[in-house]
Design a protein around this motif. Structure first.
Motif, PDB file in Angstrom:
ATOM      1  N   ARG A 147       1.590  -1.642  -9.580  1.00  0.00           N
ATOM      2  CA  ARG A 147       2.231  -0.446  -9.042  1.00  0.00           C
ATOM      3  C   ARG A 147       2.655  -0.701  -7.592  1.00  0.00           C
ATOM      4  O   ARG A 147       1.875  -1.215  -6.794  1.00  0.00           O
ATOM      5  N   PRO A 148       3.880  -0.333  -7.222  1.00  0.00           N
ATOM      6  CA  PRO A 148       4.326  -0.572  -5.834  1.00  0.00           C
ATOM      7  C   PRO A 148       3.501   0.246  -4.838  1.00  0.00           C
ATOM      8  O   PRO A 148       2.965   1.312  -5.158  1.00  0.00           O
ATOM      9  N   ASP A 149       3.426  -0.273  -3.625  1.00  0.00           N
ATOM     10  CA  ASP A 149       2.680   0.429  -2.581  1.00  0.00           C
ATOM     11  C   ASP A 149       3.316   1.771  -2.229  1.00  0.00           C
ATOM     12  O   ASP A 149       2.628   2.706  -1.833  1.00  0.00           O
ATOM     13  N   ALA A 150       4.631   1.871  -2.390  1.00  0.00           N
ATOM     14  CA  ALA A 150       5.330   3.116  -2.040  1.00  0.00           C
ATOM     15  C   ALA A 150       5.264   4.157  -3.143  1.00  0.00           C
ATOM     16  O   ALA A 150       5.786   5.258  -2.971  1.00  0.00           O
ATOM     17  N   ALA A 151       4.636   3.824  -4.264  1.00  0.00           N
ATOM     18  CA  ALA A 151       4.576   4.764  -5.384  1.00  0.00           C
ATOM     19  C   ALA A 151       3.596   5.885  -5.081  1.00  0.00           C
ATOM     20  O   ALA A 151       2.584   5.690  -4.411  1.00  0.00           O
ATOM     21  N   ALA A 152       3.913   7.068  -5.580  1.00  0.00           N
ATOM     22  CA  ALA A 152       3.081   8.249  -5.358  1.00  0.00           C
ATOM     23  C   ALA A 152       2.166   8.472  -6.563  1.00  0.00           C
ATOM     24  O   ALA A 152       2.253   7.797  -7.584  1.00  0.00           O
ATOM     25  N   GLU A 153       1.276   9.405  -6.402  1.00  0.00           N
ATOM     26  CA  GLU A 153       0.354   9.809  -7.460  1.00  0.00           C
ATOM     27  C   GLU A 153       0.748  11.210  -7.932  1.00  0.00           C
ATOM     28  O   GLU A 153       0.944  12.099  -7.091  1.00  0.00           O
ATOM     29  N   PRO A 154       0.930  11.474  -9.212  1.00  0.00           N
ATOM     30  CA  PRO A 154       0.694  10.561 -10.324  1.00  0.00           C
ATOM     31  C   PRO A 154       1.833   9.558 -10.495  1.00  0.00           C
ATOM     32  O   PRO A 154       2.972   9.836 -10.129  1.00  0.00           O
ATOM     33  N   TRP A 155       1.499   8.414 -11.081  1.00  0.00           N
ATOM     34  CA  TRP A 155       2.441   7.312 -11.254  1.00  0.00           C
ATOM     35  C   TRP A 155       3.276   7.577 -12.507  1.00  0.00           C
ATOM     36  O   TRP A 155       2.761   7.664 -13.614  1.00  0.00           O
TER      37      TRP A 155
END
Length: 579
Positions: free
Chosen positions: A269-277
């Motif tokens: 998962r990219p570091d810039a991805a938010a939660e939830p993925w």
């Protein structure tokens, strides 16, 4: 003669017989042929003579061959008074790899077979030795990307090519340790031409979702297919014609084809991805109303529908929408209706959320925005789907008194202009106002005289009696209607009767809904009871309602409130001037 001597002779005879029987026990392996292609099957027969018991150990055999079928039969023979028993295991084997395979001895008890040797050639080499004979069956597999993200939904496609109509065919599922593999949609059939040969093409699709980053090995599915063919000569069942029905001998030709094994490099998962993925190729979030445009009235439900549509994700990956609280309304969300499918060769999913809103007060009703963050697989960056905030104007409940306008506002309107101008029907202004100013002056003087008289009465005879509140709706009758509706388990009638009771109790300041009424009564747990009544009426999925239980918690609160109302209403004195 000693008595134990006959017994000893019998035991020696039995032991000698058992030893001779064990020595005569034999285990042998018969093979259908010694050379085959990698996509063909080999029929082997394991024959046990004598008194061998148990099951053969095939673990070493399964290292080089896959056992597709296994059957067992027993046969008894009596020749010249001699009884012989045979146990026969028929095995249908598919080679796992090409080359010269040494079949290690197979054991059954103390017996074991002799080592055997089989040559397995590539399927293409076998076809080269038979020019003009294209393959009867082929299996191909592909996936849309070789470098997916973790938890990205992929479509794994398997294409089966058949030159002839098979008698029987079976396809195993692909295997991938560390991934979810599920069938997706229905099979699709078509005609295809490959290398100048026409085939029937059957496509089967699977949903593949990697669960961990790193290398993912996807083992291709195996096609096990049987075609009609001329009987092959051989001595496989020469000694036992009654067993010729076992295996793939006779007029059938059995092939085993395997799809290529694929290796995917799964990205984290990219570091810039938010939660939830949520990795997807497209996301749409829209708002609809059961009535367009929505009409908001105090105490009346209106249904708001939020629909989430996602391309490139399955239904199990859809996140829950975060719905902020709505001030000035009761909110009753239903259970989302989720759909999953395949469109244009891509996984698609949708979730429909229905929320019942019941305004509790007139005026503006602000609905906050709804926001969902997702990862765009096409452009490889984070994105957002947003339903903007909006404001609805809530009208008062039917029959409720309109809020009175302050007198200061009326005065302000009167003096807003330097000189009020009257307009007639034709729109012409008139400087003369007629007799109306004089009428207003007389009424004003009368109103002032009335105030002076009331002030004098209060100084002379004490406070004037307070008029009792209007009793247009009797509290006792309203309470009886609430009880009757609850005992009849009619939530709609119970809600209407409860609001009637509230208007009888508080008049113009009555609550706009049952939940607000419960808070006004101030009894612990009553708010939850009345919220259940609202859900039974307005939740999109509906809920069962316990009318008797609701009345058991309502009755004490309505009784106490009615008593307090009676105590708070003073009686007019018989002799106001007495003191």
């Amino acid at each position: 003669m000693r008595p134990w001597l006959p017994v000893l002779l019998i035991l020696l005879l039995v032991g000698w017989s058992l030893g001779a029987l064990a020595q005569s026990a034999e285990l042998r392996l018969d093979l259908e042929r010694q050379r085959l292609a990698l996509n063909e099957t080999l029929v082997a027969r394991l024959i046990a003579d004598g008194g061998l018991k148990g099951e053969p150990d095939l673990r070493r055999l399964e290292q080089d061959f896959e056992v597709l079928e296994r059957s067992h039969a027993e046969q008894m023979r009596i020749i010249n008074g001699t009884i012989s028993r045979l146990r026969v295991w028929t095995l249908v084997l598919a080679p796992r790899h090409p080359g010269v395979i040494e079949i290690a001895p197979i054991t059954l008890g103390a017996a074991r077979t002799e080592p055997r040797r089989v040559e397995v050639v590539e399927a293409g080499a076998r076809r080269d030795a038979e020019p003009g004979a294209p393959p009867l069956a082929r299996v191909e597999a592909e996936v849309e990307t070789a470098a997916p993200y973790v938890q990205q939904a992929l479509v794994y496609r398997v294409a089966i090519l058949l030159r002839e109509r098979p008698l029987q065919a079976a396809l195993s599922a692909p295997l991938a340790e560390g991934a979810i593999v599920e069938p997706l949609g229905e099979d699709r059939s078509s005609r295809a031409v490959v290398d100048g040969v026409e085939y029937t093409r059957v496509e089967r699709r699977y949903l593949l979702i990697p669960q961990h980053s790193g290398a993912l090995r996807v083992e291709g599915p195996r096609l096990d297919v049987i075609f009609a063919a001329a009987p092959r000569p051989g001595a496989l069942y020469r000694d036992f014609p009654s067993l010729s029905g076992f295996g793939a001998g006779g007029g059938e030709r059995r092939l085993v084809e395997r799809a290529e094994t694929l290796t995917l490099q799964v990205r984290a998962r990219p570091d810039a991805a938010a939660e939830p993925w949520l990795p997807a190729s497209a996301v749409r979030l829209r708002e609809d109303w059961a009535e367009t445009p929505p009409r908001a009235v105090v105490g009346e439900p209106l249904t708001r529908v939020l629909t989430l549509e996602v391309e490139g994700a399955s239904a199990t990956q859809l996140p829950e929408l975060v719905l902020p609280e709505v001030e000035g309304a009761q909110r009753y969300p239903g259970r989302p209706r989720v759909e999953d499918g395949l469109a244009a060769g891509e996984v698609r999913a949708s979730a429909r959320h229905e929320i019942a809103l019941i305004p509790t007060r007139p005026g503006p009703l602000h609905l906050p925005e709804v926001r969902l963050v997702w990862w765009d697989l096409v452009n490889d960056r984070p994105r957002e789907a947003v339903i903007p905030a909006r404001t609805l104007e809530v009208a008062p409940a039917p029959g409720a008194p309109l809020p009175s306008r302050p007198a200061s506002a009326a005065v302000a309107e009167t003096v807003a202009g330097d000189e009020p101008v009257a307009t007639d029907e034709g729109g012409r202004g008139s400087a003369g106002a007629g007799p109306w100013p004089w009428v207003a002056l007389v009424l004003g003087l009368g109103w002032a005289a009335t105030l002076i008289w009331l002030w004098w009465r209060r100084r002379a005879g004490g406070e004037a009696p307070v008029a009792p509140p209007s009793a247009s709706v009797d509290l006792g009758a309203a309470r009886a209607r609430v009880e009757a509706a609850c005992r009849a388990n009619d939530p709609r009638a119970a809600r209407a009767a409860l609001l009637d009771w509230g208007r009888a109790r508080w008049g113009a300041s009555a609550p706009g809904g049952p939940v607000e009424l419960g808070r006004r009564l101030g009894r612990p747990g009553l708010g939850a009871t009345l919220a259940a009544l609202e859900r039974a009426l307005y939740a999109p999925t509906g809920e069962p309602w316990d009318g008797a239980g609701c009345w058991a918690r309502l009755a004490p609160a309505l009784t106490d409130a009615s008593t307090e109302t009676a105590r708070a209403t003073p009686l007019a004195p018989l002799y106001p001037g007495a003191g």
